[in-house]
Design a protein around this motif. Structure first.
Motif, mmCIF file in Angstrom:
data_model
loop_
_atom_site.group_PDB
_atom_site.id
_atom_site.type_symbol
_atom_site.label_atom_id
_atom_site.label_comp_id
_atom_site.label_asym_id
_atom_site.label_seq_id
_atom_site.Cartn_x
_atom_site.Cartn_y
_atom_site.Cartn_z
ATOM 1 N N PRO A 7 0.835 -1.197 0.000
ATOM 2 C CA PRO A 7 0.000 0.000 0.000
ATOM 3 C C PRO A 7 0.873 1.250 0.000
ATOM 4 C CG PRO A 7 -0.168 -1.211 2.086
ATOM 5 C CD PRO A 7 0.750 -1.992 1.195
ATOM 6 N N LEU A 8 0.465 2.257 -0.753
ATOM 7 C CA LEU A 8 1.254 3.488 -0.842
ATOM 8 C C LEU A 8 0.919 4.417 0.321
ATOM 9 C CD1 LEU A 8 0.905 4.260 -4.639
ATOM 10 C CD2 LEU A 8 2.988 3.581 -3.441
ATOM 11 N N PRO A 9 1.909 5.144 0.811
ATOM 12 C CA PRO A 9 1.606 6.160 1.819
ATOM 13 C C PRO A 9 0.816 7.305 1.191
ATOM 14 C CG PRO A 9 3.895 6.314 1.143
ATOM 15 C CD PRO A 9 3.335 5.096 0.461
ATOM 16 N N ALA A 10 -0.024 7.933 1.985
ATOM 17 C CA ALA A 10 -0.755 9.114 1.520
ATOM 18 C C ALA A 10 0.228 10.283 1.436
ATOM 19 C CB ALA A 10 -1.882 9.440 2.490
ATOM 20 N N LEU A 11 0.202 10.998 0.307
ATOM 21 C CA LEU A 11 1.086 12.152 0.152
ATOM 22 C C LEU A 11 0.336 13.403 0.604
ATOM 23 C CD1 LEU A 11 2.869 11.399 -3.220
ATOM 24 C CD2 LEU A 11 3.657 10.962 -0.903
ATOM 25 N N GLU A 12 0.529 13.751 1.849
ATOM 26 C CA GLU A 12 -0.107 14.931 2.423
ATOM 27 C C GLU A 12 0.952 16.023 2.585
ATOM 28 O OE1 GLU A 12 -1.711 13.077 5.908
ATOM 29 O OE2 GLU A 12 -3.464 12.352 4.795
ATOM 30 N N PRO A 13 0.511 17.280 2.741
ATOM 31 C CA PRO A 13 1.504 18.371 2.752
ATOM 32 C C PRO A 13 2.637 18.164 3.766
ATOM 33 C CG PRO A 13 -0.705 19.273 2.596
ATOM 34 C CD PRO A 13 -0.868 17.784 2.775
ATOM 35 N N LEU A 14 2.320 17.601 4.917
ATOM 36 C CA LEU A 14 3.342 17.444 5.955
ATOM 37 C C LEU A 14 4.241 16.228 5.708
ATOM 38 C CD1 LEU A 14 4.015 19.108 8.461
ATOM 39 C CD2 LEU A 14 2.509 17.609 9.784
ATOM 40 N N THR A 15 3.734 15.226 4.971
ATOM 41 C CA THR A 15 4.479 13.974 4.826
ATOM 42 C C THR A 15 5.094 13.785 3.440
ATOM 43 O OG1 THR A 15 2.477 12.765 4.188
ATOM 44 C CG2 THR A 15 3.040 12.811 6.541
ATOM 45 N N ASN A 124 7.263 4.129 -6.883
ATOM 46 C CA ASN A 124 6.759 4.810 -8.087
ATOM 47 C C ASN A 124 7.587 6.088 -8.291
ATOM 48 O OD1 ASN A 124 5.711 6.855 -6.431
ATOM 49 N ND2 ASN A 124 3.706 5.866 -6.288
ATOM 50 N N ASP A 125 7.092 6.988 -9.124
ATOM 51 C CA ASP A 125 7.867 8.197 -9.442
ATOM 52 C C ASP A 125 8.008 9.151 -8.263
ATOM 53 O OD1 ASP A 125 8.308 7.339 -11.978
ATOM 54 O OD2 ASP A 125 6.723 8.554 -12.898
ATOM 55 N N GLU A 126 7.154 9.003 -7.260
ATOM 56 C CA GLU A 126 7.164 9.954 -6.142
ATOM 57 C C GLU A 126 7.606 9.344 -4.817
ATOM 58 O OE1 GLU A 126 4.207 13.487 -6.339
ATOM 59 O OE2 GLU A 126 3.045 11.621 -6.379
ATOM 60 N N VAL A 127 7.504 8.051 -4.686
ATOM 61 C CA VAL A 127 7.662 7.423 -3.383
ATOM 62 C C VAL A 127 8.705 6.312 -3.429
ATOM 63 C CG1 VAL A 127 6.504 6.021 -1.622
ATOM 64 C CG2 VAL A 127 5.277 7.920 -2.690
ATOM 65 N N ALA A 128 9.603 6.339 -2.440
ATOM 66 C CA ALA A 128 10.454 5.188 -2.143
ATOM 67 C C ALA A 128 10.390 4.963 -0.644
ATOM 68 C CB ALA A 128 11.890 5.428 -2.584
ATOM 69 N N LEU A 129 10.525 3.706 -0.254
ATOM 70 C CA LEU A 129 10.469 3.370 1.169
ATOM 71 C C LEU A 129 11.884 3.279 1.721
ATOM 72 C CD1 LEU A 129 7.836 0.482 1.164
ATOM 73 C CD2 LEU A 129 7.456 2.914 1.606
ATOM 74 N N PRO A 130 12.123 3.864 2.899
ATOM 75 C CA PRO A 130 13.421 3.691 3.540
ATOM 76 C C PRO A 130 13.442 2.378 4.319
ATOM 77 C CG PRO A 130 12.084 5.223 4.819
ATOM 78 C CD PRO A 130 11.235 4.763 3.665
ATOM 79 N N LEU A 131 14.193 1.410 3.812
ATOM 80 C CA LEU A 131 14.378 0.135 4.487
ATOM 81 C C LEU A 131 15.810 0.103 5.011
ATOM 82 C CD1 LEU A 131 12.732 -2.137 1.751
ATOM 83 C CD2 LEU A 131 11.611 -0.867 3.609
ATOM 84 N N PHE A 132 16.126 -0.863 5.839
ATOM 85 C CA PHE A 132 17.466 -0.891 6.433
ATOM 86 C C PHE A 132 18.081 -2.266 6.300
ATOM 87 C CE2 PHE A 132 15.749 2.949 7.991
ATOM 88 C CZ PHE A 132 16.837 3.778 8.281
ATOM 89 N N GLU A 133 19.403 -2.264 6.109
ATOM 90 C CA GLU A 133 20.163 -3.511 6.022
ATOM 91 C C GLU A 133 21.361 -3.404 6.972
ATOM 92 O OE1 GLU A 133 21.591 -3.820 1.995
ATOM 93 O OE2 GLU A 133 23.114 -2.284 2.304
ATOM 94 N N PRO A 134 21.961 -4.547 7.310
ATOM 95 C CA PRO A 134 23.122 -4.473 8.198
ATOM 96 C C PRO A 134 24.242 -3.649 7.578
ATOM 97 C CG PRO A 134 22.326 -6.728 8.036
ATOM 98 C CD PRO A 134 21.576 -5.926 6.996
ATOM 99 N N ALA A 135 24.919 -2.875 8.408
ATOM 100 C CA ALA A 135 26.083 -2.099 7.975
ATOM 101 C C ALA A 135 27.294 -2.666 8.687
ATOM 102 C CB ALA A 135 25.905 -0.627 8.347
ATOM 103 N N GLU A 136 28.354 -2.857 7.938
ATOM 104 C CA GLU A 136 29.584 -3.316 8.583
ATOM 105 C C GLU A 136 30.074 -2.213 9.506
ATOM 106 O OE1 GLU A 136 30.401 -6.400 8.232
ATOM 107 O OE2 GLU A 136 28.790 -6.592 6.763
ATOM 108 N N GLU A 137 30.484 -2.585 10.689
ATOM 109 C CA GLU A 137 30.938 -1.571 11.635
ATOM 110 C C GLU A 137 32.211 -0.919 11.110
ATOM 111 O OE1 GLU A 137 30.377 -2.285 15.758
ATOM 112 O OE2 GLU A 137 29.363 -4.166 15.360
ATOM 113 N N GLY A 138 32.248 0.403 11.215
ATOM 114 C CA GLY A 138 33.431 1.143 10.796
ATOM 115 C C GLY A 138 33.441 1.537 9.338
ATOM 116 N N ARG A 139 32.451 1.059 8.564
ATOM 117 C CA ARG A 139 32.412 1.428 7.152
ATOM 118 C C ARG A 139 31.604 2.667 6.906
ATOM 119 N NH1 ARG A 139 31.271 -3.072 2.661
ATOM 120 N NH2 ARG A 139 29.212 -2.807 3.534
#
Ligand SMILES: [Zn+2]
Length: 139
Positions: A7-15, A124-139
């Motif tokens: 489901p897409l997030p609603a694009l409201e002025p604040l978000t 889509n053209d307006e929205v991407a989701l911020p997901l997270f993956e492991p980061a090597e420590e110190g990189r």
């Protein structure tokens, strides 16, 4: 996880600026220039000093896994299980947290405090989701 219906997030002025920044490859939050506080979720005034002139500021996209759950139920057709819902605390401020998915990581490798970094899943053209993956420590 990519490729199934989300489901897409609603694009409201604040978000909307948050999602559009993600689409441009930047993780940005509202920031109070008076008391130097990141404000998330977005709201019209700073919850610390009550002033209403907030600006947008990019963060590093690095943080640690604050908490998580491993989920075994697919809620959408094509959704792969298990998947991980994580609460990530960003490096820039104690308590600045995003509810997100942890990706590119087998569940058995997860632990509280695991260093993570943002990756963006374009929807889509307006929205991407911020997901997270492991980061090597110190990189
Ligand atoms: Zn403030």
């Amino acid at each position: 996880m990519a490729g199934f219906f989300r489901p897409l997030p609603a694009l409201e002025p604040l978000t909307a600026p948050f999602w559009r920044a993600c689409r441009a490859g930047r993780l940005e939050f509202l920031h109070c220039p008076r008391c130097s506080y990141f404000v998330h979720p977005p709201r019209p005034i700073c919850p610390r000093c009550r002033q209403g002139e907030l600006e947008r500021r990019a963060v590093s996209g690095r943080g640690v896994l604050y908490s998580y759950t491993v989920n075994h139920k697919a809620w959408y057709p094509g959704q792969e299980v298990p998947y991980v819902i994580g609460l990530v605390e960003l490096a820039e401020q104690e308590g600045l947290r995003l509810t997100t998915n942890i990706v590119n990581c087998p569940p058995e490798r997860l632990r509280i405090g695991l260093p993570v970094r943002v990756v963006f899943e374009v929807l889509n053209d307006e929205v991407a989701l911020p997901l997270f993956e492991p980061a090597e420590e110190g990189r």
